[in-house]
Design a protein around this motif. Sequence first.
Motif, PDB file in Angstrom:
ATOM      1  N   ALA A  27       0.829  -1.199   0.000  1.00  0.00           N
ATOM      2  CA  ALA A  27       0.000   0.000   0.000  1.00  0.00           C
ATOM      3  C   ALA A  27       0.865   1.251   0.000  1.00  0.00           C
ATOM      4  N   VAL A  28       0.507   2.199  -0.850  1.00  0.00           N
ATOM      5  CA  VAL A  28       1.082   3.538  -0.788  1.00  0.00           C
ATOM      6  C   VAL A  28       0.029   4.388  -0.096  1.00  0.00           C
ATOM      7  N   VAL A  29       0.387   4.930   1.061  1.00  0.00           N
ATOM      8  CA  VAL A  29      -0.545   5.729   1.849  1.00  0.00           C
ATOM      9  C   VAL A  29      -0.162   7.189   1.683  1.00  0.00           C
ATOM     10  N   THR A  30      -1.116   7.991   1.212  1.00  0.00           N
ATOM     11  CA  THR A  30      -0.826   9.375   0.850  1.00  0.00           C
ATOM     12  C   THR A  30      -0.732  10.313   2.035  1.00  0.00           C
ATOM     13  N   HIS A  31      -1.508  10.036   3.095  1.00  0.00           N
ATOM     14  CA  HIS A  31      -1.438  10.876   4.294  1.00  0.00           C
ATOM     15  C   HIS A  31      -2.137  10.171   5.453  1.00  0.00           C
ATOM     16  N   GLY A  32      -2.008  10.729   6.651  1.00  0.00           N
ATOM     17  CA  GLY A  32      -2.406  10.047   7.865  1.00  0.00           C
ATOM     18  C   GLY A  32      -3.859  10.103   8.275  1.00  0.00           C
ATOM     19  N   HIS A  33      -4.735  10.693   7.472  1.00  0.00           N
ATOM     20  CA  HIS A  33      -6.153  10.697   7.835  1.00  0.00           C
ATOM     21  C   HIS A  33      -6.689   9.274   7.855  1.00  0.00           C
ATOM     22  N   SER A  34      -7.595   8.981   8.770  1.00  0.00           N
ATOM     23  CA  SER A  34      -8.067   7.604   8.956  1.00  0.00           C
ATOM     24  C   SER A  34      -8.816   7.043   7.750  1.00  0.00           C
TER      25      SER A  34
END
Length: 78
Positions: A27-34
């Motif tokens: 997974a590439v996670v773009t930012h920390g929002h849930s």
Amino acid sequence: WMAVRPEGLYCIPGDFYVDPVRPVARAVVTHGHSDHARAGHGHVIATAETLAIMAARYGENFAAQKEPLQTGRERVFG
């Protein structure tokens, strides 16, 4: 290049999901929002800040492997 799958948006040539909603191998996670950063993936690629947010929210074992990216740096997949 991109496909919508039950897990989320899949990048075919890179073999990864962008902000997947279900656990995936990579997974590439773009930012920390849930609604973007979820636990349970095999390998999470994100900025160090996003990885820290995920660790604070889900615990240090939120993913089997974590790979920090530097903002503005290129990462080649596949």
